[in-house]
Design a protein around this motif. Structure first.
Motif, mmCIF file in Angstrom:
data_model
loop_
_atom_site.group_PDB
_atom_site.id
_atom_site.type_symbol
_atom_site.label_atom_id
_atom_site.label_comp_id
_atom_site.label_asym_id
_atom_site.label_seq_id
_atom_site.Cartn_x
_atom_site.Cartn_y
_atom_site.Cartn_z
ATOM 1 N N ALA A 102 84.405 7.310 44.695
ATOM 2 C CA ALA A 102 84.721 8.621 44.108
ATOM 3 C C ALA A 102 85.269 9.600 45.140
ATOM 4 O O ALA A 102 85.656 10.724 44.792
ATOM 5 N N GLY A 103 85.300 9.216 46.419
ATOM 6 C CA GLY A 103 85.815 10.086 47.469
ATOM 7 C C GLY A 103 84.831 11.160 47.913
ATOM 8 O O GLY A 103 85.223 12.134 48.571
ATOM 9 N N ASN A 104 83.571 11.018 47.594
ATOM 10 C CA ASN A 104 82.535 11.981 47.990
ATOM 11 C C ASN A 104 82.079 11.637 49.410
ATOM 12 O O ASN A 104 81.068 10.945 49.619
ATOM 13 N N VAL A 105 82.813 12.107 50.396
ATOM 14 C CA VAL A 105 82.629 11.684 51.789
ATOM 15 C C VAL A 105 81.262 12.098 52.322
ATOM 16 O O VAL A 105 80.547 11.302 52.951
ATOM 17 N N LYS A 106 80.859 13.334 52.060
ATOM 18 C CA LYS A 106 79.608 13.850 52.621
ATOM 19 C C LYS A 106 78.398 13.067 52.107
ATOM 20 O O LYS A 106 77.576 12.569 52.891
ATOM 21 N N ASP A 107 78.283 12.940 50.783
ATOM 22 C CA ASP A 107 77.130 12.238 50.213
ATOM 23 C C ASP A 107 77.173 10.745 50.550
ATOM 24 O O ASP A 107 76.127 10.109 50.734
ATOM 25 N N ALA A 108 78.386 10.175 50.605
ATOM 26 C CA ALA A 108 78.512 8.762 50.974
ATOM 27 C C ALA A 108 77.989 8.537 52.386
ATOM 28 O O ALA A 108 77.289 7.557 52.664
ATOM 29 N N ALA A 109 78.337 9.459 53.304
ATOM 30 C CA ALA A 109 77.876 9.336 54.694
ATOM 31 C C ALA A 109 76.352 9.433 54.773
ATOM 32 O O ALA A 109 75.700 8.683 55.510
ATOM 33 N N GLU A 110 75.768 10.353 53.996
ATOM 34 C CA GLU A 110 74.305 10.491 53.997
ATOM 35 C C GLU A 110 73.632 9.237 53.429
ATOM 36 O O GLU A 110 72.598 8.790 53.935
ATOM 37 N N THR A 111 74.238 8.670 52.396
ATOM 38 C CA THR A 111 73.673 7.451 51.806
ATOM 39 C C THR A 111 73.786 6.277 52.764
ATOM 40 O O THR A 111 72.849 5.467 52.892
ATOM 41 N N LEU A 112 74.927 6.176 53.464
ATOM 42 C CA LEU A 112 75.081 5.104 54.452
ATOM 43 C C LEU A 112 74.044 5.251 55.566
ATOM 44 O O LEU A 112 73.479 4.258 56.041
ATOM 45 N N GLN A 113 73.784 6.477 55.951
ATOM 46 C CA GLN A 113 72.770 6.730 56.972
ATOM 47 C C GLN A 113 71.388 6.276 56.469
ATOM 48 O O GLN A 113 70.588 5.709 57.230
ATOM 49 N N ALA A 114 71.140 6.510 55.195
ATOM 50 C CA ALA A 114 69.873 6.062 54.599
ATOM 51 C C ALA A 114 69.779 4.533 54.603
ATOM 52 O O ALA A 114 68.708 3.956 54.858
ATOM 53 N N VAL A 115 70.904 3.875 54.308
ATOM 54 C CA VAL A 115 70.936 2.408 54.342
ATOM 55 C C VAL A 115 70.625 1.917 55.754
ATOM 56 O O VAL A 115 69.789 1.030 55.963
ATOM 57 N N GLU A 116 71.314 2.498 56.739
ATOM 58 C CA GLU A 116 71.127 2.079 58.139
ATOM 59 C C GLU A 116 69.675 2.260 58.578
ATOM 60 O O GLU A 116 69.135 1.451 59.346
ATOM 61 N N ALA A 117 69.033 3.305 58.078
ATOM 62 C CA ALA A 117 67.644 3.573 58.484
ATOM 63 C C ALA A 117 66.692 2.488 57.997
ATOM 64 O O ALA A 117 65.586 2.336 58.544
ATOM 65 N N LYS A 118 67.100 1.716 56.963
ATOM 66 C CA LYS A 118 66.232 0.660 56.426
ATOM 67 C C LYS A 118 66.423 -0.668 57.151
ATOM 68 O O LYS A 118 65.662 -1.615 56.905
ATOM 69 N N VAL A 119 67.425 -0.776 58.024
ATOM 70 C CA VAL A 119 67.727 -2.057 58.660
ATOM 71 C C VAL A 119 66.572 -2.569 59.524
ATOM 72 O O VAL A 119 66.256 -3.762 59.475
ATOM 73 N N PRO A 120 65.895 -1.740 60.322
ATOM 74 C CA PRO A 120 64.753 -2.266 61.084
ATOM 75 C C PRO A 120 63.690 -2.909 60.191
ATOM 76 O O PRO A 120 63.143 -3.965 60.524
ATOM 77 N N LEU A 121 63.400 -2.264 59.051
ATOM 78 C CA LEU A 121 62.432 -2.838 58.113
ATOM 79 C C LEU A 121 62.983 -4.131 57.516
ATOM 80 O O LEU A 121 62.263 -5.127 57.370
ATOM 81 N N LEU A 122 64.269 -4.129 57.168
ATOM 82 C CA LEU A 122 64.932 -5.327 56.649
ATOM 83 C C LEU A 122 64.752 -6.499 57.617
ATOM 84 O O LEU A 122 64.403 -7.621 57.223
ATOM 85 N N LEU A 123 64.977 -6.241 58.913
ATOM 86 C CA LEU A 123 64.885 -7.302 59.915
ATOM 87 C C LEU A 123 63.461 -7.825 60.044
ATOM 88 O O LEU A 123 63.241 -9.034 60.200
ATOM 89 N N GLN A 124 62.480 -6.918 59.973
ATOM 90 C CA GLN A 124 61.083 -7.355 60.040
ATOM 91 C C GLN A 124 60.756 -8.323 58.895
ATOM 92 O O GLN A 124 60.087 -9.338 59.097
ATOM 93 N N LEU A 125 61.244 -7.989 57.712
ATOM 94 C CA LEU A 125 60.955 -8.821 56.547
ATOM 95 C C LEU A 125 61.777 -10.106 56.562
ATOM 96 O O LEU A 125 61.294 -11.174 56.185
ATOM 97 N N LEU A 126 63.029 -10.018 57.008
ATOM 98 C CA LEU A 126 63.907 -11.192 57.031
ATOM 99 C C LEU A 126 63.378 -12.262 57.986
ATOM 100 O O LEU A 126 63.475 -13.459 57.702
#
Length: 952
Positions: free
Chosen positions: A312-336
């Motif tokens: 949708a071209g919503n750059v600001k909210d997309a960036a915040e959501t991507l940051q939220a995704v990245e913040a879950k990666v350490p937990l993802l790795l622990q579980l993986l």
């Protein structure tokens, strides 16, 4: 009630009582009012026997499900009163009913709700809630009823009719308007009241919330009061698994991407602050599996939100959501990377989607590259077998690990798309380090190192397996690893998994040996000695036999120097009879097929003189022919190599094989297997020997037409069609001789009676009928007019009538299309002035009516593409008749045939004008559209399909 019949409800009752109980059940179901005694028994609690109670609910269920509309208002009221009285009794009982009775009661409540909620019982939930209050027995039935309603109204796995779907939608809409807030409030009260005293009721309630949250207003659940309660239950051992599932359903609810991100982030903050992200400190693997699924749902929801916002071209909210995704990666790795594979498998979806996000980014940050490497290492670690894997007797656990490995392979393929250089380097590092110490490394480390090299072959793109040309960095790395693999001695590792992986990888990268052929001798020895074909594991030997055949096929041009040595070394492996020393043969008969194939490829493609090739082929096949003549051996060795053999002078050897094998057709033992094998061999010999096979065909055909079944004929016809197509006029005398015997054999099999419900027999006959029509089409289209023309007038008429019947009467559009193609060809051959005597009359009496009658059949379905093609061929047949008969045909249509069908003169003239157009497409399109107008059963969809085909 019939007390004697009720005794038969007990599972331990004898057959006489059980039969009487079944008869009584049918009697109560069909009676207009006898079921009322069951209702009375339930309302008054007359019977204590659980089986009688269940029986009464079954009778009531039948009335509601199948006869509700026919019940009087009084009877419908009786059902409602019965259910409420039964429920009231539960509140007063010291002990609850057995679970199977409560479940059946819940089903009856749910069915009554579906039938009456919109009309007769709009206060269904209010009546139940006001009665049960917070009584645990009543709450249990209430929650079970809610789940039963979900199964009937919401569950997408259950197929519903369009009418039921409309009804269910109306029920959900009405519930949203009238009672959902009250239901949600009751759930909150139940969760709050019983989490300490009745955890089983709390778990039931959490299941209900998870089921209903997908279609109710999320704000009723996703609020501070409710979510805090759910999160608090995450800390209660008996409740936290169900609480996890409930939160998962809340997270999966479709909603605005920004709101979804906020919801997920708020949940994560609370979970993290409560210590749930410290995975390594948690010992309960069952809970962690549920928690991993919850994290997976939250991660995938964030990725979906990011995708929508980015699109949708919503750059600001997309960036915040991507940051939220990245913040879950350490937990993802622990579980993986968790040692429990179920926990790891549950997070694979989020990991895959995260990598897909990285693939779409224009440039990766250092942290993202670090994440990629961490995921790679996790995948490599989790691909490793554990000590408990049973290679010799693989069971359910082993099958689950194989499936889990497939999921990890998907991640590896995705990693290759995101960063092929990083993956290549990581695999190279692991592989090189392991191969340097393979003698002392555990088998699982050695196997996974080779496995990673194997998996690169699919992860890194290469056209036709050309991994050793093109990209220099990739080519050089793969070449180095393959060189190490075949020269470091790891093929001697004493474990089946390593042995199998070694040979699989060698064959996966067989093009490597074209680049570096000096390694071929070492690999051949590995194939031929105790590391491969003589390995102590039957599983390894069997797989290596197949892989050896593939290896030889690919590299036969590089095998000339080794051919005779290979043939000598495998000679004992080609022996058909087991050794006399009491030991089993090293290879099964199926495995030996691959060895024969490899040997044949070596001989045929070698550079030896023709005489030497012939001698080698004879030495290969003579034991085969000798063994074949022993009745103890079957026909499984018919599949010898498919290469052309004339160039190598092996024609005579194969002729000898034919002479040996053909007498087997008269053998009464294993006739079906023998015939199938001889047919297969003849198919190959037609290609290999060409016209030299022809002297053997008549005798073979004679044997194959004796005492044959539908399947035999169906498989024999392609052999005759192959001969016809390949040799044409060379086989005309033979075809004239075989034509009627084959046709009569087909007629005889098709005429055999079969049971009406024998679908297998019906399908066999349908396939045989198709094969028969295909055979006639092959003969008619081969240019050998004499084959059919010389069969005599009576036989010709009989055959052509079957074609007419196939075009009109059989509801099989594939066969109908073939029949019209045949009719068109016969008109072309015999319909002109110099054609067969009497055939023009046959055209007017039978072929023309067939063209008009076929579309009249109710089974002629123009929404089916094959039927549209049939109609097209029907038009071609009419056009061919006009080409051959000219104005005479037009006159026949206008003055005789079309008036007999009550076709108006205007339409008759219109059709005849179209028929006279030079382009057949005009006629095809006209008939397609006109058929829809003639026959109103055809829909607009059919017409659109016809118009689509008209454009092709």
């Amino acid at each position: 009630m019939d007390e004697q019949a009720l005794l038969g409800l007990n599972p331990n009752a004898d057959a006489r009582y059980r039969q009487r109980a079944m008869a009584y059940f049918e009697q109560l179901k069909e009676s207009q009012d006898a079921w009322e005694v069951c209702a009375e028994a339930l309302a008054k609690g007359i019977y204590n026997d659980d089986h009688v109670k269940f029986f009464c609910f079954q009778v009531l269920e039948h009335q509601i499900k199948f006869r509700h509309a026919g019940l009087s208002a009084v009877q419908q009221q009786l059902i409602r009163e019965t259910l409420m009285k039964w429920l009231q009794c539960q509140l007063m009982n010291a002990q609850p009913e057995k679970p199977f009775i409560r479940n059946k009661a819940a089903q009856v409540f749910a069915l009554t709700f579906i039938m009456e909620y919109l009309t007769l019982w709009p206060k269904f939930f209010f009546d139940i809630l006001s009665l049960v209050g917070l009584n645990p027995h009543g709450v249990d039935v209430y929650l079970r009823t809610l789940m039963a309603i979900d199964a009937e109204v919401v569950d997408r796995d259950i197929l519903h009719t369009p009418e039921e779907t409309r009804r269910n939608t109306l029920i959900k809409d009405t519930m949203r308007e009238q009672c959902i807030p009250s239901l949600v409030e009751s759930w909150f009260q139940i969760l709050q009241t019983y989490q300490q005293s009745h955890p089983e009721l709390t778990c039931q309630c959490l299941e209900v919330v998870g089921a209903y949250v997908s279609w109710i207003d999320l704000n009723l659940i996703a609020n501070d009061r409710f979510v805090n309660l759910l999160l608090s239950q995450m800390s209660v051992e008996e409740l936290r698994e169900e609480a996890c599932d409930c939160l998962f359903e809340i997270v999966n609810k479709g909603m605005d991407p920004v709101d979804k991100t906020k919801l997920v982030e708020s949940l994560c903050q609370v979970l993290q602050s409560a210590g749930f992200f410290n995975v390594e400190q948690e010992e309960d693997v069952d809970f962690l599996a549920k928690f991993s699924r919850l994290v997976n749902g939250m991660g995938q929801s964030l990725v979906l939100s990011w995708t929508k916002l980015a699109k949708a071209g919503n750059v600001k909210d997309a960036a915040e959501t991507l940051q939220a995704v990245e913040a879950k990666v350490p937990l993802l790795l622990q579980l993986l990377v968790h040692e429990d594979d179920d926990i790891s498998a549950n997070i694979v979806g989020f990991c895959y989607e995260y990598l897909h996000v990285l693939k779409q980014l224009p440039q990766l940050t250092d942290q993202q590259k670090t994440n990629i490497e961490a995921i790679m290492l996790a995948v490599m670690k989790k691909l490793t077998y554990d000590d408990e894997y049973n290679f010799e007797n693989e069971g359910e656990d082993e099958a689950m690990f194989v499936e889990y490995r497939k999921q990890l392979k998907m991640l590896l393929d995705r990693l290759a798309q995101v960063s092929p250089e990083l993956l290549l380097e990581a695999v190279r590092r692991v592989f090189t380090n392991t191969m340097q110490t393979w003698q002392t490394a555990p088998f699982m480390e050695v196997e996974v190192a080779i496995r990673l090299l194997y998996m690169l072959g699919e992860a890194l793109p290469a056209s036709h397996g050309a991994h050793f040309s093109g990209d220099t960095a990739k080519t050089s790395a793969l070449q180095d690893m393959m060189r190490t693999l075949v020269s470091c001695g790891v093929s001697s590792y004493q474990h089946t998994s390593v042995s199998l992986e070694f040979f699989e990888t060698v064959v996966r990268y067989d093009k490597f040996f074209i680049v570096e052929p000096q390694h071929i001798p070492n690999v051949l020895m590995a194939f031929l000695d105790q590391r491969g074909l003589r390995h102590n594991s039957p599983k390894v030997r069997s797989r290596v036999a197949y892989l050896f055949s593939r290896f030889i096929k690919t590299l036969h041009k590089h095998m000339n120097a080794f051919i005779e040595d290979i043939l000598t070394r495998i000679q004992d492996l080609l022996e058909l009879a087991p050794p006399e020393n009491g030991f089993l043969a090293l290879l099964t008969s199926d495995d030996q097929l691959f060895m024969f194939e490899a040997a044949g490829v070596l001989i045929v493609n070698g550079e030896s003189p023709v005489e030497r090739k012939q001698a080698l082929m004879r030495s290969l096949l003579t034991p085969l022919m000798d063994a074949f003549q022993r009745p103890s051996r079957g026909s499984s060795f018919m599949r010898i190599n498919k290469q052309t053999v004339k160039q190598c002078g092996c024609t005579e050897v194969y002729r000898d094989c034919l002479q040996t094998f053909l007498p087997a057709l008269s053998c009464p033992v294993q006739r079906g297997v023998l015939r199938s094998s001889v047919r297969s061999f003849l198919h190959r010999m037609i290609i290999c020997l060409e016209e030299e096979v022809l002297p053997f065909i008549p005798a073979a055909s004679e044997h194959m037409l004796k005492d044959c079944e539908a399947k035999d004929l169906q498989e024999f016809i392609p052999l005759i069609s192959q001969i016809t197509a390949k040799f044409k006029r060379q086989v005309s005398p033979f075809l004239q001789q075989i034509f009627m015997p084959l046709v009569l054999a087909i007629f005889e099999v098709l005429a055999r009676p079969a049971e009406d419900n024998d679908q297998a027999a019906a399908l066999e006959k349908q396939m045989l009928r198709r094969s028969y029509f295909s055979f006639i089409q092959t003969i008619a289209g081969s240019g050998m007019n004499e084959v059919m023309a010389n069969q005599g007038a009576e036989n010709i008429e009989r055959v052509v009538f079957t074609i007419i019947q196939g075009a009109v009467d059989f509801p099989d559009p594939i066969a109908q299309k073939t029949c019209f193609i045949i009719l068109s060809r016969l008109v072309e051959l015999w319909g002109g002035k110099d054609g067969m005597v009497g055939f023009p009359d046959f055209i007017y009496k039978h072929i023309v009516p067939a063209c008009f009658l076929a579309p009249l059949k109710p089974t002629f379905d123009l929404s089916d593409a094959q039927t549209v093609l049939t109609l097209s061929e029907c038009a071609v047949t009419l056009k061919m008749i006009h080409l051959k008969r000219g104005p005479e045909f037009i006159q026949f249509l206008q003055q005789e045939y079309l008036p007999s069908l009550q076709v108006s003169p205007e339409i008759s003239q219109e059709l005849c004008q179209v028929l006279q157009q030079p382009d057949v497409k005009v006629l095809k399109n006209y008939i397609k559209v006109r058929v829809c107008l003639f026959y109103p059963r055809y829909t607009v969809g059919s017409l659109l399909l016809l118009l689509h085909f008209s454009k092709l």
